[in-house]
Design an enzyme around this catalytic site. Structure first.
Site, PDB file in Angstrom:
ATOM      1  N   HIS A 195       0.839  -1.198   0.000  1.00 20.37           N
ATOM      2  CA  HIS A 195       0.000   0.000   0.000  1.00 20.37           C
ATOM      3  C   HIS A 195       0.880   1.258   0.000  1.00 20.37           C
ATOM      4  CE1 HIS A 195      -3.796  -2.091   1.871  1.00 20.37           C
ATOM      5  NE2 HIS A 195      -3.557  -2.450   0.627  1.00 20.37           N
ATOM      6  N   ASP A 237      -4.793  -7.463   6.257  1.00 19.49           N
ATOM      7  CA  ASP A 237      -3.418  -7.161   5.838  1.00 19.49           C
ATOM      8  C   ASP A 237      -2.509  -8.378   6.002  1.00 19.49           C
ATOM      9  OD1 ASP A 237      -3.741  -4.551   5.022  1.00 19.49           O
ATOM     10  OD2 ASP A 237      -2.931  -3.643   6.850  1.00 19.49           O
ATOM     11  N   ILE A 270      -7.362   7.452   9.134  1.00 21.51           N
ATOM     12  CA  ILE A 270      -6.306   8.451   9.254  1.00 21.51           C
ATOM     13  C   ILE A 270      -6.884   9.858   9.425  1.00 21.51           C
ATOM     14  CG2 ILE A 270      -6.075   8.753   6.758  1.00 21.51           C
ATOM     15  CD1 ILE A 270      -3.174   8.782   9.261  1.00 21.51           C
ATOM     16  N   THR A 271      -8.005  10.143   8.768  1.00 23.97           N
ATOM     17  CA  THR A 271      -8.592  11.473   8.922  1.00 23.97           C
ATOM     18  C   THR A 271      -9.136  11.677  10.332  1.00 23.97           C
ATOM     19  OG1 THR A 271     -10.593  10.583   7.898  1.00 23.97           O
ATOM     20  CG2 THR A 271      -9.158  11.911   6.510  1.00 23.97           C
TER      21      THR A 271
END
Length: 492
Positions: free
Chosen positions: A87, A191, A408-409
């Site tokens: 990623h 992941d 993340i935001t």
């Protein structure tokens, strides 16, 4: 995962610029610009929470100086050590953090363990304000028999191993088994399953460590079960990660249509992102694949599957008792409604043979210093909007503030809020008045204790070395894993 863990968004989905400041914010900044004092502010932790907090402080106070302390020799936290190597677009945020670090009012001090090399109280004495942004550096234990057996790892340690986290470089997981089980159904769970099943040649041009790539080339793992204690409607992964699993080369999904009975009716009222995720799961589980997809699945040598309503009860040992050979799962059912829904055991159990168990049930923060309040049950520093309870001048942001949740935001917004609260307190005269020595005082303390801080320019030398080492293999970088080697390269 349960609770949901860090959700990485593609860089393209992140806001490139912040909205224009409101009139009140502009006025707020103008008031600060008239002040002559230089607030000395310290941030502990150089992951997204730390850098976003620093960014906000520097942007909204024209005099403020921010020092960022980091226990690793290198910056960027989970952006470097948590984001999957396949990623790379997510790691572009490092460019934003680098611009912040290059400000003449910002300094990075790596290789400094706050709580050991310098206390939080010593930082509070040196700065007008201290912000704790050190994240969640531990994992939740399974707390079941057999958890200590070889072959059982936390997903956090496994991610750290393939991403070059120095403390995990000796992990050496045995991948000689046929079947692996991942406990948890969040993005981190997907992941690690994806990395286990991805053809190694697809990882050769990423920044995965050479040791991990070598082990994956020799891996015998053919099947990965991703196990959750609740149902399909409660999975914590996002649609991007699910789509990647469905489309993974050389693999096929194992999804039991019976697990999805009645789901079509139940998703009609759920929020749109959850509905789209469920629709993709339903299509993969219940619809006949297209010709090309059917051919790809028929020739696949590897497989992954989702198991629902299963909770780990015991890791089963091999006959000689020397390693994990399976896991006993309690069959569960859901009780309650809405947010109160929880999985309870039915009394039935099933055994699932496997040689590798990866626990992905959540990250958790650790207390950093006896002087800092900490809630061990919630795994956070007690705070009100980022103000640490009963400790004036001490703040927190990110996962240690709210727990290991969100995208993340979420962390960006959360960190901006902490920064704004701190600046409000500064304006209101709630922080110490008069000059503070800042890093000058801390540098003297560290020098007397034999600690050698690493600067951002030092990091850029290490960065150049990593990029150089990766070039020969066509990789973006070959990460340095040994702190002692890093210090030698810096002439320490």
């Amino acid at each position: 995962m349960a609770p949901r863990c860090w959700r990485w968004w593609p860089w393209s989905a992140w806001p490139r610029t912040r909205p224009p400041p409101s009139e009140s914010t502009q006025s707020f900044c103008q008031q600060f610009s008239t002040q002559e004092q230089t607030p000395q502010i310290c941030v502990v932790g150089s992951g997204p929470a730390g850098f976003y907090t620093a960014q906000h402080l520097l942007k909204h106070h024209s005099q403020a100086h921010v020092d960022i302390y980091e226990k690793q020799l290198v910056p960027f936290g989970l952006v470097r050590f948590g984001v999957a190597p396949d990623h790379p677009e997510v790691k572009n945020v490092i460019n934003t953090f680098t611009r912040t670090a290059h400000s003449d009012r910002c300094a990075f001090h790596g290789n400094v363990v706050v709580g050991r090399d310098v206390t939080v109280q010593e930082l509070r004495d040196a700065y007008h304000a201290v912000v704790l942004s050190y994240g969640a550096e531990d994992h939740k234990a399974l707390e079941i028999p057999g958890e200590e057996l070889p072959g059982v790892f936390s997903a956090r340690a496994f991610v750290g191993w393939y991403n070059g986290l120095p403390e995990n470089r000796e992990l050496a997981p045995d991948l000689s088994c046929d079947t692996a089980v991942v406990l948890g159904q969040g993005n981190v769970a997907l992941d690690v399953a994806r990395i286990l099943l991805t053809p190694p040649e697809h990882l050769e041009k990423t920044d995965i460590t050479e040791a991990a790539l070598g082990a994956l080339r020799q891996s015998q793992v053919k099947t990965v079960w991703i196990v959750g204690r609740r149902g399909a409607l409660q999975v914590a992964f996002t649609i991007k990660e699910l789509r990647e699993m469905i489309q993974l080369p050389g693999t096929r999904p194992i999804l039991d249509p019976a697990d999805f009975l009645g789901l079509q009716d139940r998703i009609k009222e759920v929020p749109r992102p959850r509905k789209r995720l469920m629709e993709l799961l339903l299509r993969a589980a219940t619809e006949k694949p297209g010709v090309a997809e059917a051919a790809r699945w028929a020739s696949a040598s590897r497989a992954w599957g989702l198991r629902f309503f299963r909770s780990p009860q015991q890791v089963l040992p091999s006959p000689d008792g020397r390693r994990a050979a399976g896991i006993r799962l309690a069959v569960t059912r859901l009780e309650g409604v809405g947010e109160a829904t929880r999985a309870v055991p039915t009394g039935d159990v099933e055994d699932l043979p496997c040689g590798l168990v990866l626990s992905s049930i959540g990250y958790k923060s650790r207390p950093i210093d006896p002087s800092v309040p900490f809630d061990p049950k919630l795994g956070v520093i007690p705070n009100m909007e980022g103000r640490v309870v009963d400790v004036p001048g001490l703040y927190c942001s990110g996962w240690v503030k709210r727990g290991p949740t969100g995208v993340i935001t979420t962390t960006m917004t959360d960190s901006f809020v902490t920064g704004q609260i701190l600046l409000q307190d500064l304006k209101a005269g709630l922080l110490p008045s008069g000059p503070r020595p800042g890093y000058a005082a801390v540098k003297a303390l560290l020098g007397s204790r034999g600690v050698w801080p690493v600067s951002f320019s030092d990091w850029e030398k290490l960065d150049a070395e990593e990029v150089s080492r990766g070039q020969g293999a066509g990789k973006p970088r070959e990460k340095l894993l040994d702190p002692q080697e890093m210090l030698r390269l810096l002439g320490r």
